[in-house]
Design an enzyme around this catalytic site. Structure first.
Site, mmCIF file in Angstrom:
data_model
loop_
_atom_site.group_PDB
_atom_site.id
_atom_site.type_symbol
_atom_site.label_atom_id
_atom_site.label_comp_id
_atom_site.label_asym_id
_atom_site.label_seq_id
_atom_site.Cartn_x
_atom_site.Cartn_y
_atom_site.Cartn_z
ATOM 1 N N HIS A 199 -39.132 -32.398 -14.244
ATOM 2 C CA HIS A 199 -39.063 -32.232 -12.788
ATOM 3 C C HIS A 199 -39.671 -33.450 -12.126
ATOM 4 O O HIS A 199 -40.195 -34.345 -12.789
ATOM 5 C CB HIS A 199 -39.791 -30.963 -12.335
ATOM 6 C CG HIS A 199 -41.187 -30.853 -12.844
ATOM 7 N ND1 HIS A 199 -42.267 -31.464 -12.242
ATOM 8 C CD2 HIS A 199 -41.695 -30.208 -13.926
ATOM 9 C CE1 HIS A 199 -43.368 -31.196 -12.912
ATOM 10 N NE2 HIS A 199 -43.054 -30.440 -13.946
ATOM 11 N N LYS A 207 -36.130 -30.738 -2.864
ATOM 12 C CA LYS A 207 -37.544 -30.591 -3.185
ATOM 13 C C LYS A 207 -37.754 -30.723 -4.696
ATOM 14 O O LYS A 207 -37.077 -30.056 -5.478
ATOM 15 C CB LYS A 207 -38.033 -29.224 -2.694
ATOM 16 C CG LYS A 207 -39.536 -29.021 -2.819
ATOM 17 C CD LYS A 207 -40.307 -29.857 -1.838
ATOM 18 C CE LYS A 207 -41.796 -29.484 -1.842
ATOM 19 N NZ LYS A 207 -42.588 -30.371 -0.992
ATOM 20 N N HIS A 264 -48.363 -40.474 -18.909
ATOM 21 C CA HIS A 264 -49.365 -39.903 -17.998
ATOM 22 C C HIS A 264 -50.690 -40.653 -18.116
ATOM 23 O O HIS A 264 -51.331 -40.992 -17.111
ATOM 24 C CB HIS A 264 -49.600 -38.434 -18.339
ATOM 25 C CG HIS A 264 -48.766 -37.454 -17.571
ATOM 26 N ND1 HIS A 264 -48.679 -37.460 -16.197
ATOM 27 C CD2 HIS A 264 -48.009 -36.397 -17.991
ATOM 28 C CE1 HIS A 264 -47.896 -36.466 -15.793
ATOM 29 N NE2 HIS A 264 -47.473 -35.805 -16.867
ATOM 30 N N ASP A 317 -45.534 -35.176 -12.803
ATOM 31 C CA ASP A 317 -44.564 -35.899 -13.621
ATOM 32 C C ASP A 317 -44.007 -37.136 -12.939
ATOM 33 O O ASP A 317 -43.598 -38.087 -13.610
ATOM 34 C CB ASP A 317 -43.425 -34.970 -14.035
ATOM 35 C CG ASP A 317 -43.727 -34.221 -15.315
ATOM 36 O OD1 ASP A 317 -44.893 -34.262 -15.769
ATOM 37 O OD2 ASP A 317 -42.809 -33.592 -15.876
ATOM 38 N N ASN A 340 -54.912 -33.710 9.143
ATOM 39 C CA ASN A 340 -53.795 -34.429 8.528
ATOM 40 C C ASN A 340 -53.092 -33.505 7.545
ATOM 41 O O ASN A 340 -53.699 -33.001 6.602
ATOM 42 C CB ASN A 340 -54.306 -35.673 7.791
ATOM 43 C CG ASN A 340 -53.214 -36.361 6.989
ATOM 44 O OD1 ASN A 340 -52.041 -36.312 7.348
ATOM 45 N ND2 ASN A 340 -53.607 -36.997 5.891
ATOM 46 N N THR A 341 -51.805 -33.273 7.758
ATOM 47 C CA THR A 341 -50.985 -32.550 6.793
ATOM 48 C C THR A 341 -49.643 -33.262 6.701
ATOM 49 O O THR A 341 -49.323 -34.119 7.525
ATOM 50 C CB THR A 341 -50.834 -31.062 7.177
ATOM 51 O OG1 THR A 341 -50.192 -30.352 6.115
ATOM 52 C CG2 THR A 341 -50.038 -30.901 8.453
ATOM 53 N N SER A 342 -48.856 -32.919 5.697
ATOM 54 C CA SER A 342 -47.640 -33.678 5.429
ATOM 55 C C SER A 342 -46.584 -33.448 6.503
ATOM 56 O O SER A 342 -46.456 -32.357 7.065
ATOM 57 C CB SER A 342 -47.078 -33.322 4.052
ATOM 58 O OG SER A 342 -46.845 -31.935 3.958
#
Length: 544
Positions: A11, A36, A128, A314, A501-503
């Site tokens: 994903h 998304k 990673h 990911d 602050n938010t997206s």
């Protein structure tokens, strides 16, 4: 040395470009495709590649696929085992492995001019690890990766020294903290492999009264590994029906699982510290996006410094794979910013506004004008500079609001169409943060929770979660001068050094990336002001 990194198999498909050790560009495919997470993590979708983000990365650097020295693919099918041998119920996993083996041919088709022989497989957890250990500004450090799954494991504990990785432990599947949290997410009526952050937020409303039972199934084993499987969720609390409000027992189950996850992470980190003696730790993997666990690890763990990859999920393995291959010939330079995505010139933004026939202003100082709107309790859509890499809005694609109005939490959740129990975050100048928040500072990537000082809680209630914490983003004036100027102007008007602050998105949609999407969001949501580069669009004038 020109290396394009690709994450595609599970994903959050993404692409990243590293040139001569410098990170040039990185972006998730969802920002281009507007799906998304890019795609669902199903074997049937494993062939899908981040074609749009990969092409943009090359375009950003003025390269073609033929110019690349390597393409690093963040999964190595040669290291995989059949799903049933790993204790996983995934009968279609062989399809996923077939797609992975054929990735070089798929990539050559998607990127004309690419020689498939240039595609390099990089083990998922090594990618990673590199996204953290090679990108962190720490030098030699311990590295811990925790996620759902890679080829046959769910964890890597290791040590970076002189740019080389020594792997000290891997936890074999089916034991997996990431898969465990995904199971809980689904049991609590949220979307698996997407909404785990909602479970973390819900946990703050509960009591860990199921922790003793869960700990029988989820705990460290003292050797660098852990057990994390087989929790009888339904025996502890009934499954929540999606769309229904969470009941207290759902919050208690979330709190209990969160407690056990934190203690397991602590056990693993202590073992790693004993083995390495390192003073600094770099974290990656989807579990590293659990900012509550990160804060507890910082507070109670043995490491002096902890750095978390801002794209720890990911998507970050695209960057990590590219860094890993680069490090074979060139020492990569640390990641200086998460602002690695697309940007548009002021002239382009102006032409777009004119084409949309929207009335706009060009104030002398957009930061001061936005601060004035915020001081008047307006909600502002803020679109500035290069888009962020990773899931956090860090002052480039943000919704901003006044923190001193408790009702602004509900206003923002209504604007975004999301659950009422979800918190919003404060941004604060780095030099002011210690006076308001207790926790690891600076915190530029919003990956730790901090305790809000008692005297400040009634002054900035919109950003204080139910447990008295906040997920803080600190702003450095040297790297984010425009945001810093806006924060100073807001404090001059209100006496508050914090802005909410938010997206910049609405529920179920990726964060806004293109200016056209910013206009669409502004037009469909009750936002008072859009700051698009140096230009302002006011709702009162645009929609009369």
């Amino acid at each position: 040395m020109r290396v394009l990194g690709i994450n595609a198999l599970f994903h959050d498909p993404a692409a990243a470009l590293v040139v001569d050790g410098e990170i040039v560009a990185a972006a998730e495919e969802e920002r281009f495709s507007r799906r998304k997470h890019g795609k669902r993590p199903l074997p049937f979708s494993a062939w899908e590649l981040p074609e749009l983000s990969a092409r943009w990365c090359l375009e950003k650097a003025g390269l073609t696929a033929a110019d690349l020295d390597a393409v690093a693919y963040s999964y190595d099918p040669r290291a995989a085992l059949p799903a049933d041998r790993m204790g996983l119920d995934d009968p279609w996993d062989e399809l996923r492995q077939m797609y992975a083996r054929r990735a070089p041919d798929f990539l050559a088709e998607a990127l004309p001019g690419l020689d498939p022989a240039k595609v390099r497989f990089v083990a998922h957890h090594v990618a990673h690890a590199a996204s953290a250990g090679l990108a962190a500004p720490l030098g030699d450090c311990a590295v811990l990766v925790l996620d759902g799954r890679g080829e046959c494991s769910s964890q890597l504990a290791g040590h970076y020294e002189d740019g080389g990785l020594e792997v000290l432990h891997t936890q074999l599947l089916p034991e997996s903290l990431g898969l465990l949290y995904e199971e809980l997410t689904e049991h609590l009526g949220f979307l698996r492999s997407s909404d785990e952050f909602k479970v973390m937020a819900l946990a703050s409303f509960g009591e860990p009264r199921f922790a003793e039972e869960i700990s029988r199934h989820v705990h460290g084993t003292g050797d660098g590994g852990f057990r994390a499987s087989g929790v009888p969720w339904a025996d502890l609390a009934p499954r929540r029906v999606p769309g229904e409000p969470p009941a207290p027992h759902h919050a208690d189950l979330a709190a209990s699982a969160q407690r056990c996850l934190e203690e397991t992470v602590l056990d693993t980190a202590r073992w790693l510290h004993d083995r390495t003696g390192a003073s600094a730790l770099a974290l990656a993997g989807g579990v590293a996006l659990n900012c509550v666990a990160n804060a507890r690890l910082h507070r109670e763990g043995p490491f002096d410094d902890i750095w978390v990859q801002p794209a720890a999920g990911d998507a970050g393995t695209a960057l990590g794979a590219a860094l890993h291959v680069t490090a074979e010939r060139v020492r990569p330079r640390p990641m200086r910013t998460a602002a690695l995505g697309r940007e548009w010139s002021d002239e382009h933004l102006r032409r777009l506004l004119e084409a949309a026939a929207l009335p706009y202003e060009e104030p002398e100082d957009v930061a001061a004008a936005v601060a004035e709107e915020l001081a008047q309790d307006g909600i502002v859509a803020w679109f500035q500079g290069r888009a962020e890499y990773g899931p956090r809005a860090l002052g480039h694609r943000s919704l901003l609001a006044h923190p001193g109005r408790a009702e602004n939490l509900d206003r923002l959740n209504a604007v975004k169409g999301r659950e009422e129990f979800r918190p919003v975050a404060p941004m604060v100048l780095a030099e002011r943060a210690a006076g308001l928040f207790r926790g690891p500072l600076p915190s530029p990537y919003m990956l730790f929770v901090h305790e809000v000082a008692e005297e400040w809680r009634p002054r900035i209630p919109a950003v204080v979660h139910v447990d008295g914490t906040a997920r803080v983003q600190t702003v450095d004036s040297a790297t984010e001068p425009l945001v810093a100027r806006m924060l100073r102007a807001f404090e001059q008007r209100t006496g508050l050094p914090v802005v909410v602050n938010t997206s910049l998105n609405t529920a179920g949609r990726p964060m806004v990336d293109h200016p056209r999407e910013a206009l669409e969001c502004f037009g469909s949501a009750p936002v008072d002001l859009l700051a698009l580069g140096p230009y302002l669009v006011r709702r009162a004038k645009a929609f009369t």
